[in-house]
Design a protein around this motif. Structure first.
Motif, PDB file in Angstrom:
ATOM      1  N   ASN A   3       0.818  -1.210   0.000  1.00 47.26           N
ATOM      2  CA  ASN A   3       0.000   0.000   0.000  1.00 47.26           C
ATOM      3  C   ASN A   3       0.855   1.264   0.000  1.00 47.26           C
ATOM      4  O   ASN A   3       0.476   2.265  -0.601  1.00 47.26           O
ATOM      5  CB  ASN A   3      -0.995  -0.027   1.160  1.00 47.26           C
ATOM      6  N   LEU A   4       2.011   1.225   0.642  1.00 40.56           N
ATOM      7  CA  LEU A   4       2.937   2.355   0.614  1.00 40.56           C
ATOM      8  C   LEU A   4       3.420   2.634  -0.808  1.00 40.56           C
ATOM      9  O   LEU A   4       3.364   3.773  -1.275  1.00 40.56           O
ATOM     10  CB  LEU A   4       4.134   2.104   1.527  1.00 40.56           C
ATOM     11  N   VAL A   5       3.870   1.601  -1.513  1.00 38.26           N
ATOM     12  CA  VAL A   5       4.374   1.831  -2.870  1.00 38.26           C
ATOM     13  C   VAL A   5       3.244   2.260  -3.807  1.00 38.26           C
ATOM     14  O   VAL A   5       3.469   3.061  -4.718  1.00 38.26           O
ATOM     15  CB  VAL A   5       5.175   0.630  -3.437  1.00 38.26           C
ATOM     16  N   ALA A   6       2.034   1.782  -3.564  1.00 40.35           N
ATOM     17  CA  ALA A   6       0.887   2.229  -4.377  1.00 40.35           C
ATOM     18  C   ALA A   6       0.614   3.709  -4.117  1.00 40.35           C
ATOM     19  O   ALA A   6       0.418   4.485  -5.069  1.00 40.35           O
ATOM     20  CB  ALA A   6      -0.351   1.390  -4.064  1.00 40.35           C
ATOM     21  N   ARG A   7       0.589   4.126  -2.850  1.00 42.57           N
ATOM     22  CA  ARG A   7       0.365   5.551  -2.519  1.00 42.57           C
ATOM     23  C   ARG A   7       1.454   6.431  -3.115  1.00 42.57           C
ATOM     24  O   ARG A   7       1.172   7.531  -3.593  1.00 42.57           O
ATOM     25  CB  ARG A   7       0.315   5.744  -1.004  1.00 42.57           C
ATOM     26  N   GLN A   8       2.688   5.967  -3.081  1.00 42.14           N
ATOM     27  CA  GLN A   8       3.786   6.749  -3.656  1.00 42.14           C
ATOM     28  C   GLN A   8       3.584   6.984  -5.143  1.00 42.14           C
ATOM     29  O   GLN A   8       4.048   7.981  -5.679  1.00 42.14           O
ATOM     30  CB  GLN A   8       5.128   6.043  -3.413  1.00 42.14           C
ATOM     31  N   GLN A   9       2.877   6.074  -5.819  1.00 43.16           N
ATOM     32  CA  GLN A   9       2.588   6.217  -7.243  1.00 43.16           C
ATOM     33  C   GLN A   9       1.194   6.805  -7.478  1.00 43.16           C
ATOM     34  O   GLN A   9       0.694   6.794  -8.600  1.00 43.16           O
ATOM     35  CB  GLN A   9       2.718   4.860  -7.943  1.00 43.16           C
ATOM     36  N   LYS A  10       0.566   7.262  -6.361  1.00 43.10           N
ATOM     37  CA  LYS A  10      -0.766   7.853  -6.413  1.00 43.10           C
ATOM     38  C   LYS A  10      -1.806   6.890  -6.999  1.00 43.10           C
ATOM     39  O   LYS A  10      -2.694   7.271  -7.759  1.00 43.10           O
ATOM     40  CB  LYS A  10      -0.753   9.176  -7.175  1.00 43.10           C
TER      41      LYS A  10
END
Length: 144
Positions: free
Chosen positions: A63-70
């Motif tokens: 979920n962190l890497v997804a949020r970082q990619q918006k």
């Protein structure tokens, strides 16, 4: 490196004992699994505890890497941890992560999976020491 969180868990009795966190939130009886000659019943074991921690941590990393990619995703991670006998006096772990990612195309999901594996502290801690297989569960597999 700056430590942002730490905790302490005390174990007594090994695989036939108890684990308890210093804050009292986690207190569990630990027993040898029935498959290894232990009792049946509502007990946990070190492999279950590791699987729970790894699954939660990996889903957080995902979920962190997804949020970082918006990107907005819904995800779940199922961790299977196996105890292997390397020889009569030595044991190894093997891990399989089955990951469901909804909300993005499969190619993007595959990229997120790889980035999460590079980011997750559990993955980093066991890299090159524990066999980890990653499987992206698509909707057809999920509903089967």
């Amino acid at each position: 490196m700056k430590t942002i969180y730490q905790t302490t868990v005390n174990a007594t009795g090994g695989r036939d004992g108890q684990v308890a966190s210093e804050d009292g939130v986690l207190t569990l009886d630990v027993r040898v699994p029935q498959e290894m000659g232990g009792p049946a019943g509502g007990f946990t074991n070190p492999e279950q505890l590791f699987a729970a921690g790894y699954a939660a941590c990996f889903d957080s990393a995902l979920n962190l890497v997804a949020r970082q990619q918006k990107l907005k995703i819904n995800s779940s991670v199922s961790a299977t941890v196996g105890l292997q006998m390397a020889d009569p006096t030595s044991f190894n772990l093997a891990v399989s992560l089955a990951v469901r990612i909804e909300g993005v195309e499969q190619a993007t999901a595959q990229e997120l999976l790889a980035k999460a594996h590079a980011t997750c502290p559990y993955s980093k801690a066991i890299r090159n020491n524990v066999e980890v297989s990653l499987t992206l569960i698509d909707e057809l597999q999920h509903h089967a």
